[in-house]
Design a protein around this motif. Structure first.
Motif, PDB file in Angstrom:
ATOM      1  N   VAL A 222       3.869  -0.942   9.015  1.00  3.06           N
ATOM      2  CA  VAL A 222       5.185  -0.993   8.385  1.00  3.06           C
ATOM      3  C   VAL A 222       6.493  -1.181   9.651  1.00  3.06           C
ATOM      4  O   VAL A 222       6.410  -0.496  10.490  1.00  3.06           O
ATOM      5  CB  VAL A 222       5.760   0.238   7.510  1.00  3.06           C
ATOM      6  N   ILE A 223       7.278  -2.189   9.652  1.00  2.00           N
ATOM      7  CA  ILE A 223       8.126  -2.701  10.608  1.00  2.00           C
ATOM      8  C   ILE A 223       9.472  -2.724   9.952  1.00  2.00           C
ATOM      9  O   ILE A 223       9.364  -3.521   9.013  1.00  2.00           O
ATOM     10  CB  ILE A 223       7.817  -3.897  11.215  1.00  2.00           C
ATOM     11  N   ILE A 224      10.435  -1.865  10.163  1.00  2.00           N
ATOM     12  CA  ILE A 224      11.935  -2.038   9.643  1.00  2.00           C
ATOM     13  C   ILE A 224      12.579  -2.935  10.950  1.00  2.00           C
ATOM     14  O   ILE A 224      12.553  -2.579  11.906  1.00  2.00           O
ATOM     15  CB  ILE A 224      12.521  -0.934   9.709  1.00  2.00           C
ATOM     16  N   VAL A 225      13.051  -4.025  10.544  1.00  2.00           N
ATOM     17  CA  VAL A 225      13.902  -4.819  11.357  1.00  2.00           C
ATOM     18  C   VAL A 225      15.470  -4.808  10.836  1.00  2.00           C
ATOM     19  O   VAL A 225      15.579  -4.818   9.774  1.00  2.00           O
ATOM     20  CB  VAL A 225      13.582  -6.329  11.488  1.00  2.00           C
ATOM     21  N   ASP A 226      16.239  -4.357  11.673  1.00  2.00           N
ATOM     22  CA  ASP A 226      17.656  -3.753  11.418  1.00  2.00           C
ATOM     23  C   ASP A 226      18.720  -4.456  12.118  1.00  2.00           C
ATOM     24  O   ASP A 226      18.609  -4.604  13.196  1.00  2.00           O
ATOM     25  CB  ASP A 226      17.575  -2.210  11.420  1.00  2.00           C
ATOM     26  N   PRO A 227      19.908  -5.010  11.492  1.00  2.00           N
ATOM     27  CA  PRO A 227      20.928  -5.335  12.374  1.00  2.00           C
ATOM     28  C   PRO A 227      21.687  -4.250  12.777  1.00  2.00           C
ATOM     29  O   PRO A 227      22.592  -4.607  13.619  1.00  2.00           O
ATOM     30  CB  PRO A 227      21.700  -6.466  11.097  1.00  2.00           C
ATOM     31  N   LYS A 228      21.580  -3.102  12.361  1.00  2.00           N
ATOM     32  CA  LYS A 228      22.392  -1.821  12.782  1.00  2.00           C
ATOM     33  C   LYS A 228      21.613  -0.939  13.783  1.00  2.00           C
ATOM     34  O   LYS A 228      20.320  -1.054  14.019  1.00  2.00           O
ATOM     35  CB  LYS A 228      22.421  -1.184  11.729  1.00  2.00           C
ATOM     36  N   ASP A 229      22.314  -0.142  14.452  1.00  2.00           N
ATOM     37  CA  ASP A 229      21.783   0.855  15.546  1.00  2.00           C
ATOM     38  C   ASP A 229      21.531   2.141  14.718  1.00  2.00           C
ATOM     39  O   ASP A 229      21.051   3.019  15.598  1.00  2.00           O
ATOM     40  CB  ASP A 229      22.569   0.661  16.737  1.00  2.00           C
ATOM     41  N   ALA A 230      22.254   2.511  13.637  1.00  2.00           N
ATOM     42  CA  ALA A 230      22.114   3.806  12.945  1.00  2.00           C
ATOM     43  C   ALA A 230      22.209   3.402  11.438  1.00  2.00           C
ATOM     44  O   ALA A 230      22.553   2.517  11.131  1.00  2.00           O
ATOM     45  CB  ALA A 230      23.340   4.791  13.538  1.00  2.00           C
ATOM     46  N   THR A 273       7.471   1.495  12.603  1.00  2.00           N
ATOM     47  CA  THR A 273       8.303   1.124  13.612  1.00  2.00           C
ATOM     48  C   THR A 273       9.637   0.768  13.205  1.00  2.00           C
ATOM     49  O   THR A 273       9.774  -0.023  12.019  1.00  2.00           O
ATOM     50  CB  THR A 273       7.792  -0.095  14.372  1.00  2.00           C
ATOM     51  N   TRP A 274      10.779   1.117  13.932  1.00  2.00           N
ATOM     52  CA  TRP A 274      11.988   0.845  13.463  1.00  2.00           C
ATOM     53  C   TRP A 274      12.784  -0.048  14.873  1.00  2.00           C
ATOM     54  O   TRP A 274      12.694   0.664  15.711  1.00  2.00           O
ATOM     55  CB  TRP A 274      12.890   2.160  13.045  1.00  2.00           C
ATOM     56  N   VAL A 275      13.098  -1.111  14.393  1.00  2.00           N
ATOM     57  CA  VAL A 275      13.631  -2.073  15.613  1.00  2.00           C
ATOM     58  C   VAL A 275      14.982  -2.182  15.216  1.00  2.00           C
ATOM     59  O   VAL A 275      15.571  -3.021  14.378  1.00  2.00           O
ATOM     60  CB  VAL A 275      13.041  -3.476  15.458  1.00  2.00           C
ATOM     61  N   ARG A 276      15.795  -1.339  16.118  1.00  2.00           N
ATOM     62  CA  ARG A 276      17.228  -1.594  15.982  1.00  2.00           C
ATOM     63  C   ARG A 276      18.184  -2.716  16.275  1.00  2.00           C
ATOM     64  O   ARG A 276      17.268  -3.733  17.085  1.00  2.00           O
ATOM     65  CB  ARG A 276      17.951  -0.120  16.631  1.00  2.00           C
ATOM     66  N   GLY A 277      19.297  -2.899  16.001  1.00  2.00           N
ATOM     67  CA  GLY A 277      19.875  -4.492  16.474  1.00  2.00           C
ATOM     68  C   GLY A 277      20.080  -4.537  18.003  1.00  2.00           C
ATOM     69  O   GLY A 277      19.722  -5.528  18.380  1.00  2.00           O
ATOM     70  N   LYS A 278      20.220  -3.296  18.639  1.00  2.00           N
ATOM     71  CA  LYS A 278      20.243  -3.392  20.010  1.00  2.00           C
ATOM     72  C   LYS A 278      18.956  -3.523  20.739  1.00  2.00           C
ATOM     73  O   LYS A 278      18.889  -3.853  22.043  1.00  2.00           O
ATOM     74  CB  LYS A 278      21.058  -2.174  20.637  1.00  2.00           C
ATOM     75  N   GLU A 279      17.993  -3.542  19.917  1.00  2.00           N
ATOM     76  CA  GLU A 279      16.476  -3.975  20.589  1.00  2.00           C
ATOM     77  C   GLU A 279      16.162  -5.301  19.824  1.00  2.00           C
ATOM     78  O   GLU A 279      14.977  -5.464  20.096  1.00  2.00           O
ATOM     79  CB  GLU A 279      15.632  -2.620  19.998  1.00  2.00           C
ATOM     80  N   GLY A 280      16.930  -5.908  19.187  1.00  2.00           N
ATOM     81  CA  GLY A 280      16.501  -7.195  18.865  1.00  2.00           C
ATOM     82  C   GLY A 280      16.241  -7.192  17.502  1.00  2.00           C
ATOM     83  O   GLY A 280      15.729  -8.407  16.933  1.00  2.00           O
TER      84      GLY A 280
END
Length: 454
Positions: A222-230, A273-280
């Motif tokens: 499961v991968i969350i791709v997110d435009p936010k950092d929090a 996995t959570w991929v934050r905005g600042k991580e692309g």
């Protein structure tokens, strides 16, 4: 309905004062309409609209109240992610308007509002009705901006890459896709930018499916791709992920939280996995045919993609001239009266409510304050000083509950949160407190629905 034991002492005092004010209004309805009943029309039969209609009649049974809703059955969004893991069915989400009609005498009109004559105080409908009003309350919900991402559209969402944020056929499609995903498959959830309507919550949705995969598809990812950092419940939610799914917190979170609670470090990546905005993590493009999602950091090949796109006020709000350049509806903070159209109030997800989140609980408490304000103003009395509350319950797993509880009032002309740091489930909460949080969530689903519709 709210659980005062989850609040601090100042919050409980504010909560009790607010409830006593509402009860006083219920016990002493105005007699101003004994000769000629005022007519309040409510457009939108979701949480905000249904609560407004009900509490108008509770506060003053002499009022004539009409609720206009285009669907004869309401499908509740809160709790809808539990369809995905088979905890409930789509039928369990259905709510009807029979009790509002039969117990409270609310006129239910199943039709679609198409226009508004503000000067004449008349709404028009697709069914060629012209319905006059003394006050109008509009609770239009949200519109999903499917075209915010190249390659995505409502047609793609209906057939291949569902959103399911407005529950219905897309929710059922997403459930079939997830439950039928190949062993070892990849599920990508594209989280929305702020502001977004919640519940359901994107991070709760990812957690519930991770829990389901652990039993039914243990090699899935499961991968969350997110435009936010929090996000609002990030610390408590990620602590649950850490304990349940071998999720390693980002270093900045782990360092900050380690002063309050033990954080486990797991070897290698976990299921989630959570991929934050600042991580692309910001989504850029959707390819529904090849089942790929492009982010600022990478292109991910997936088996199932769930996109939660940006949002704005429901289409009806713009049709009626209630929105500004933000896509949402500016209102007077005291009464939620529209600043665009007179004698109209806008509540719920569509309104600009400053610090208040776009949640079902917010819409419910806004509805009660607005209903009280309308009753008092029609009787020639000033609306009381408003006080609002919000509690959002969430699950990191079936028995792992958490919450955020807030109280709001007007400060310097804006709606501001007035409680302190004790708004969350404590990071060092005991296993019993965490399990109790999950029980609260399930109890809230029932009692909240009753408060709005029964």
């Amino acid at each position: 309905m709210n659980h005062p034991e989850s609040l601090s002492s100042p919050q409980r005092r504010a909560w009790l004062g607010h409830m006593l004010g509402l009860l006083a209004a219920c016990s002493a309805p105005s007699l101003a309409f004994a000769q000629e009943r005022a007519h309040v029309v409510v457009v939108g039969g979701g949480v905000g609209g249904a609560t407004t209609a009900k509490y108008l009649k509770l506060f003053n049974p002499a009022l004539r109240v009409t609720l206009i809703e285009r669907h004869p059955v309401y499908i509740r969004p809160y709790g809808s992610s539990e369809v995905l893991n088979g905890h409930v069915t789509m039928a369990d989400l259905e709510v009807r308007y029979d009790t509002l009609r039969e117990r409270y005498g609310i006129e239910i009109v199943i039709d679609t509002v198409t226009g508004l004559d503000a000067a004449a105080r008349v709404v028009t409908t697709a069914g060629r009705r012209r319905i006059g009003y003394d006050r109008l309350v509009v609770s239009p919900g949200i519109e999903l901006l499917y075209d915010a991402y190249p390659g995505y559209s409502e047609a793609v969402a209906r057939t291949a890459v569902p959103s399911g944020w407005i529950p219905g056929e897309q929710t059922a499609l997403l459930a079939r896709q997830l439950q039928g995903m190949r062993p070892g498959g990849v599920f990508v959830l594209a989280a929305p930018p702020n502001p977004y309507r919640c519940p359901p919550g994107p991070y709760e949705r990812a957690a519930l499916m991770t829990e389901w995969f652990m039993t039914h598809n243990p090699t899935a990812k499961v991968i969350i791709v997110d435009p936010k950092d929090a996000f609002v419940t990030d610390e408590t939610m990620m602590l649950g992920w850490n304990r349940l799914y071998r999720f390693n917190l980002p270093d900045d979170y782990a360092k900050r939280m380690a002063t309050k609670v033990e954080i486990q470090r797991h070897p290698g990546p976990g299921m989630l996995t959570w991929v934050r905005g600042k991580e692309g993590g910001r989504p850029l493009r959707i390819d529904g045919r090849r089942m790929r999602i492009e982010t600022e950091g990478e292109t991910i090949q997936a088996d199932v993609i769930n996109v939660i796109p940006p949002m704005r006020a429901g289409k009806l709000a713009a049709t009626l001239g209630l929105t500004d350049g933000s896509g949402f509806c500016p209102v007077d903070r005291r009464t939620f009266a529209s600043t665009m159209v007179p004698q109209v109030h806008v509540i719920g997800d569509a309104s600009i409510a400053d610090a208040m989140p776009k949640s079902g609980f917010s819409a419910n408490t806004q509805a009660k304050v607005v209903a009280r304000a309308i009753v008092e103003e029609l009787a020639g009395r000033p609306a009381p000083e408003p006080l609002w509350e919000n509690t959002c319950y969430a699950l990191a797993g079936k028995d792992y509950g958490l919450f955020v509880a807030d109280v709001f009032k007007i400060v310097d002309g804006k709606i501001a949160r007035i409680n302190g740091a004790s708004r969350y489930l404590p990071l060092d909460a005991s296993p019993m407190q965490i399990k109790l949080g999950a029980r609260y969530q399930q109890a809230w689903l029932r009692t909240f629905t009753q408060d709005c519709f029964a």
